[in-house]
Write an enzyme that holds these catalytic residues in place. Structure first.
Site, PDB file in Angstrom:
ATOM      1  N   GLU A  29       1.355   7.728  -0.079  1.00  0.00           N
ATOM      2  CA  GLU A  29       0.293   7.648  -1.093  1.00  0.00           C
ATOM      3  C   GLU A  29      -0.649   8.844  -1.027  1.00  0.00           C
ATOM      4  O   GLU A  29      -0.620   9.611  -0.054  1.00  0.00           O
ATOM      5  CB  GLU A  29      -0.518   6.362  -0.897  1.00  0.00           C
ATOM      6  CG  GLU A  29      -1.201   6.292   0.458  1.00  0.00           C
ATOM      7  CD  GLU A  29      -2.517   5.519   0.440  1.00  0.00           C
ATOM      8  OE1 GLU A  29      -3.338   5.754  -0.459  1.00  0.00           O
ATOM      9  OE2 GLU A  29      -2.714   4.694   1.348  1.00  0.00           O
ATOM     10  N   SER A 146      -8.217  -6.516  -4.203  1.00  0.00           N
ATOM     11  CA  SER A 146      -7.481  -5.305  -4.566  1.00  0.00           C
ATOM     12  C   SER A 146      -6.216  -5.619  -5.362  1.00  0.00           C
ATOM     13  O   SER A 146      -5.527  -6.611  -5.090  1.00  0.00           O
ATOM     14  CB  SER A 146      -7.089  -4.562  -3.293  1.00  0.00           C
ATOM     15  OG  SER A 146      -6.230  -3.486  -3.601  1.00  0.00           O
ATOM     16  N   ALA A 147      -5.890  -4.737  -6.284  1.00  0.00           N
ATOM     17  CA  ALA A 147      -4.632  -4.842  -7.033  1.00  0.00           C
ATOM     18  C   ALA A 147      -3.428  -4.669  -6.104  1.00  0.00           C
ATOM     19  O   ALA A 147      -2.298  -5.009  -6.472  1.00  0.00           O
ATOM     20  CB  ALA A 147      -4.589  -3.797  -8.143  1.00  0.00           C
ATOM     21  N   ASP A 148      -3.670  -4.170  -4.894  1.00  0.00           N
ATOM     22  CA  ASP A 148      -2.567  -4.039  -3.928  1.00  0.00           C
ATOM     23  C   ASP A 148      -1.927  -5.406  -3.657  1.00  0.00           C
ATOM     24  O   ASP A 148      -0.711  -5.499  -3.435  1.00  0.00           O
ATOM     25  CB  ASP A 148      -3.064  -3.480  -2.582  1.00  0.00           C
ATOM     26  CG  ASP A 148      -3.480  -2.019  -2.658  1.00  0.00           C
ATOM     27  OD1 ASP A 148      -3.307  -1.392  -3.719  1.00  0.00           O
ATOM     28  OD2 ASP A 148      -3.980  -1.505  -1.635  1.00  0.00           O
ATOM     29  N   LYS A 165      -7.435  -2.738   5.397  1.00  0.00           N
ATOM     30  CA  LYS A 165      -8.618  -2.022   5.839  1.00  0.00           C
ATOM     31  C   LYS A 165      -9.562  -2.974   6.565  1.00  0.00           C
ATOM     32  O   LYS A 165      -9.804  -4.088   6.110  1.00  0.00           O
ATOM     33  CB  LYS A 165      -9.331  -1.433   4.620  1.00  0.00           C
ATOM     34  CG  LYS A 165      -8.523  -0.343   3.969  1.00  0.00           C
ATOM     35  CD  LYS A 165      -9.160   0.132   2.705  1.00  0.00           C
ATOM     36  CE  LYS A 165      -8.970  -0.877   1.591  1.00  0.00           C
ATOM     37  NZ  LYS A 165      -9.397  -0.346   0.301  1.00  0.00           N
TER      38      LYS A 165
END
Ligand code: PSU
Ligand code: MN
Length: 311
Positions: A29, A146-148, A165
């Site tokens: 990334e 998060s969209a993750d 994180k």
């Protein structure tokens, strides 16, 4: 790979060749470069990670958006330009099309990088920490997810990380992954690592796997059974560079309360907190971050080799 991609994509010649020949490839990334780490450590790191992957006998594919093109296999010069340019967006899935239209530049998050990797036929992706469920704060009064998480539920890629994180609510993040049936694989560990530290025993992974070969066969089985989700592989940060959980927690609490007071919100939250952690830890957080990123790249390369051998 025989599929033709729409013209929005550009693959480097060496990556195209690698994919055509079914060589082992690891995607990387760029949000960590554009928004996650200070300059010049970010640039040095980008190069060192690619080296780790090359040394392991794999092809690295760093992914980002340059001048509206979705580029896979960024060159050293392109990574340098991304790392130093003033106007670079943090790009998650919903930001890709707008950035392509306006011919902008962007660092791709875990979600966006997973999607690009899958589009071009890369199965293994290495990162530092995924996004997840943020801590609830009185000012925010809703949870920022998060969209993750959604990407992990829907995109069939092996993602190697050191957990989420540390600034997040890790227990809530694990719950969100469980709800979406994402296998959380502990690589030689039973606990979900806490990024800078080794993790707390009450946060457990869903399965422990000890070799790259076994991870490749787990992924193959998962997908052959018809499941569509990612396989999230969590590897602890190398012992020598890990910080103590208590030390990190004190910095995080301070940074979170500052963000709250200053009204930082949305996509700006993560970069703000990471910068404050860097300052509060006297640079140690970045040292740990670099060390785990390189370690994860090595593990991902071994998994990619096992994956391509098994085809
Ligand atoms: N972990 C880090 N630094 C980062 C990120 C993760 O230590 O910069 C990036 C990743 O690219 C991840 C993104 O996908 O932050 C998640 O951001 P958000 O919480 O806004 O979705
Ligand atoms: Mn968010």
């Amino acid at each position: 790979m025989s599929r033709t991609l729409p013209p929005y994509f550009r693959l480097s010649p060496s990556l195209s060749k690698a994919l055509n020949e079914n060589q082992a490839v690891v995607a990387l990334e760029t949000t960590v470069i554009t928004h996650g780490l200070p300059y010049p450590q970010n640039l040095q790191l980008a190069q060192e990670i690619e080296e780790e992957i090359h040394n392991a006998g794999c092809i690295p594919a760093t992914i980002g958006i340059i001048d509206g093109k979705i580029v896979c296999g960024l060159t050293v010069d392109e990574i340098h330009a991304l790392a130093t340019r003033a106007q670079v967006s943090k790009v998650s899935l919903r930001d890709i099309a707008p950035l392509v239209v306006e011919k902008g530049w962007g660092g791709t998050t875990v979600a966006a990088t997973m999607w690009v990797a899958h589009q071009v036929g890369i199965r293994v992706f290495s990162t530092g920490g995924i996004g997840g469920v943020h801590r609830y704060t009185e000012t925010l009064r809703h949870s920022d997810v998060s969209a993750d998480i959604q990407a992990l539920a829907e995109i069939p890629v092996i993602v190697v990380c050191s957990g989420a994180k540390a600034i997040l609510d890790l227990a809530a993040t694990l719950e969100a992954l469980e709800t979406r049936s994402v296998p959380v694989v502990g690589y030689q560990t039973e606990v979900f690592p806490a990024f800078y530290s080794l993790g707390s025993p009450n946060l457990e992974v869903s399965v422990v796997v000890n070799t790259p070969q076994d991870i490749a066969s787990l992924a193959r089985t998962h997908w052959e059974l018809g499941f569509q989700s990612a396989i999230l592989v969590a590897a602890p940060p190398p012992q020598a560079d890990a910080l103590s959980a208590d030390e990190v927690e004190a910095y995080i609490q301070q940074a979170v309360s500052e963000a709250e007071k200053q009204g930082i919100h949305g996509q700006a939250v993560t970069p703000f907190l990471l910068q404050r952690l860097y300052e509060l830890s006297g640079g140690k957080s970045v040292q740990t971050n670099l060390s785990l990123l390189k370690n994860n790249a090595r593990i991902a390369a071994q998994i990619a080799l096992a994956w391509s051998k098994g085809r």
